[in-house]
Design an enzyme around this catalytic site. Structure first.
Site, PDB file in Angstrom:
ATOM      1  N   LYS A  45       0.846  -1.204   0.000  1.00  0.00           N
ATOM      2  CA  LYS A  45       0.000   0.000   0.000  1.00  0.00           C
ATOM      3  C   LYS A  45       0.877   1.249   0.000  1.00  0.00           C
ATOM      4  O   LYS A  45       2.080   1.171   0.280  1.00  0.00           O
ATOM      5  CB  LYS A  45      -0.890  -0.014   1.246  1.00  0.00           C
ATOM      6  CG  LYS A  45      -0.122  -0.010   2.561  1.00  0.00           C
ATOM      7  CD  LYS A  45      -1.051  -0.243   3.736  1.00  0.00           C
ATOM      8  CE  LYS A  45      -0.276  -0.239   5.057  1.00  0.00           C
ATOM      9  NZ  LYS A  45      -1.146  -0.557   6.199  1.00  0.00           N
ATOM     10  N   TYR A 273      13.216  32.009   6.073  1.00  0.00           N
ATOM     11  CA  TYR A 273      11.972  32.628   6.556  1.00  0.00           C
ATOM     12  C   TYR A 273      12.029  32.870   8.058  1.00  0.00           C
ATOM     13  O   TYR A 273      12.505  32.017   8.823  1.00  0.00           O
ATOM     14  CB  TYR A 273      10.783  31.718   6.262  1.00  0.00           C
ATOM     15  CG  TYR A 273      10.368  31.717   4.809  1.00  0.00           C
ATOM     16  CD1 TYR A 273       9.992  32.905   4.183  1.00  0.00           C
ATOM     17  CD2 TYR A 273      10.343  30.535   4.093  1.00  0.00           C
ATOM     18  CE1 TYR A 273       9.605  32.895   2.853  1.00  0.00           C
ATOM     19  CE2 TYR A 273       9.948  30.523   2.767  1.00  0.00           C
ATOM     20  CZ  TYR A 273       9.585  31.703   2.146  1.00  0.00           C
ATOM     21  OH  TYR A 273       9.198  31.702   0.842  1.00  0.00           O
TER      22      TYR A 273
END
Ligand SMILES: *Cc1c(COP(=O)(O)O)cnc(C)c1O
Length: 390
Positions: A45, A273
């Site tokens: 998966k 930032y």
């Protein structure tokens, strides 16, 4: 993601790159097969835990697994589209999932409720009346998540048996799942095993003869032989993740990024930032074109490192969407050199486990979180194992 994985390895753009070493998957599969008398279902998966579902599936089947497991029908159909013919089980689907397409492709379906059984029966009658769909009844063995509640189990078994007698389905399996198998001392394991044994008795009393009975995933396969039954479902372990910390598995992923530029800054220079980091001394900084959109969790700020020029070096400042900054100190590094974000750890580079610790999460989340724009290169186990294109 599948499309990227299927691109020929001749792409030459020099951005971040994920190398997938399938020989690690092969070795891990052999180890799991040697640890149990049960059949190994390879759980692929989430794009094979980020390693490429079809590649992991093909490798696992060549090294001891006998069937495949995924969450959604779409994932199962994708394996079929890649030419995989082995039994595939899909275990988590809404009521309006494409059951007809799944049955037509010979995909086994887990059934957790009467409503789901009815949905499968409706589609089965319409799509493949001559070939009864293969289903696995799914019992909740103590996680209050997927699977039928015990109170609904006897009626589900009886309804499934009626459908089987009518030739509409074949109940080939019964499944459960354990929530605490990485800690064998947790009493939830004994409870789950008991509930599963009870579920099998009820199924038998209803006239069902499920030949595949499966409860264990990676942790229980490694730690608790009483949970193995006929089949174990192994996902994380195949890609080298051992939640039990007991077993030497091989890791198959190496994530790298090239140095785009190097600059000198003076003491006091603020990086990124929010000016999240300020250089305490004059230093050199290297820029890598990889960020949180590529899977580097922003929460690792202040802890994360990469291997560059043979040494671990810290990332400084915030992790941006597309870029991070490495503090080189006084060392020379040239643009074009390659930083290793994580790898097996053999050369001193950080591992997926390190990134998981820095981010306060588990390895599963790191490997399934690599962004779609990271180029993927697959190292086959041997030339004949080279993937075939869909
Ligand atoms: C993901 C999953 C598995 C595989 O678990 P691992 O611990 O990764 O081996 C098995 N069964 C179910 C139902 C799952 O959702």
């Amino acid at each position: 993601m599948t499309v990227l994985a299927a691109l020929p390895a001749t792409r030459t753009d020099g951005g971040p790159r994920l190398e997938v070493d399938l020989s690690a998957v092969a070795a891990n599969t052999r180890l799991f097969a040697s640890r149990t008398d049960a059949d190994v279902m390879a759980v692929v998966k989430a794009d094979g835990f980020g390693h490429g579902a079809a590649d992991v599936a093909r490798t696992a089947l060549a090294h001891g697994a006998t069937s495949l497991g995924v969450t959604s029908i779409d994932e199962a159909l994708d394996l079929r589209a890649h030419g995989l013919r082995a039994p595939v089980l899909s275990w988590l689907n809404p009521l309006d999932a494409p059951y007809a397409a799944a049955l037509a492709a010979g995909v086994d379906l887990a059934v957790p409720s009467r409503d789901h059984l009815d949905a499968v029966l409706r589609c089965g009658r319409a799509s493949a009346p001559e070939r009864p769909g293969r289903i696995h009844l799914h019992l909740d063995t103590g996680m209050a998540r997927d699977g039928a509640e015990p109170s609904a189990w006897p009626a589900l078994c009886r309804a499934a048996r009626r459908a089987e007698r009518a030739g509409l389905v074949q109940v080939v399996g019964v499944m459960g799942h354990l929530g605490c198998a990485d800690d064998p001392s947790d009493e939830c394991n004994a409870l789950g095993r008991r509930r599963f044994a009870w579920g099998l008795e009820v199924a038998r009393a209803a006239g069902l003869r499920p030949v595949q009975r499966h409860l264990a995933a990676t942790s229980a396969t490694l730690l608790d032989v009483r949970s193995h039954h006929t089949t174990v479902r192994v996902g994380a372990g195949l890609v080298g993740i051992d939640p039990t910390g007991t077993t030497p598995l091989r890791r198959g992923l190496t994530l790298t990024a090239p140095v785009v530029s190097v600059r000198r800054v003076r003491a006091g220079a603020a990086v990124g930032y929010g000016h999240g980091w300020t250089a305490p001394f004059a230093t050199r900084l290297a820029l890598l074109p990889i960020g949180y959109a590529d899977g580097l969790a922003r929460a690792t700020e202040g802890r994360a490192e990469v291997l560059l020029r043979g040494r671990r070096r810290p990332l400084v400042g915030r992790i941006s969407m597309d870029q991070v900054v490495v503090d080189l100190g006084s060392d020379e590094v040239q643009p074009g050199e390659t930083a290793t974000v994580f790898g097996p750890g053999d050369a001193g580079e950080p591992t997926v486990a390190d990134w998981a610790t820095w981010a306060g999460t588990i390895e599963h989340e790191v490997v399934t979180g690599i962004g779609a724009r990271v180029r993927r290169d697959v190292l086959p186990t041997h030339p004949s194992a080279v993937r075939s294109l869909p």
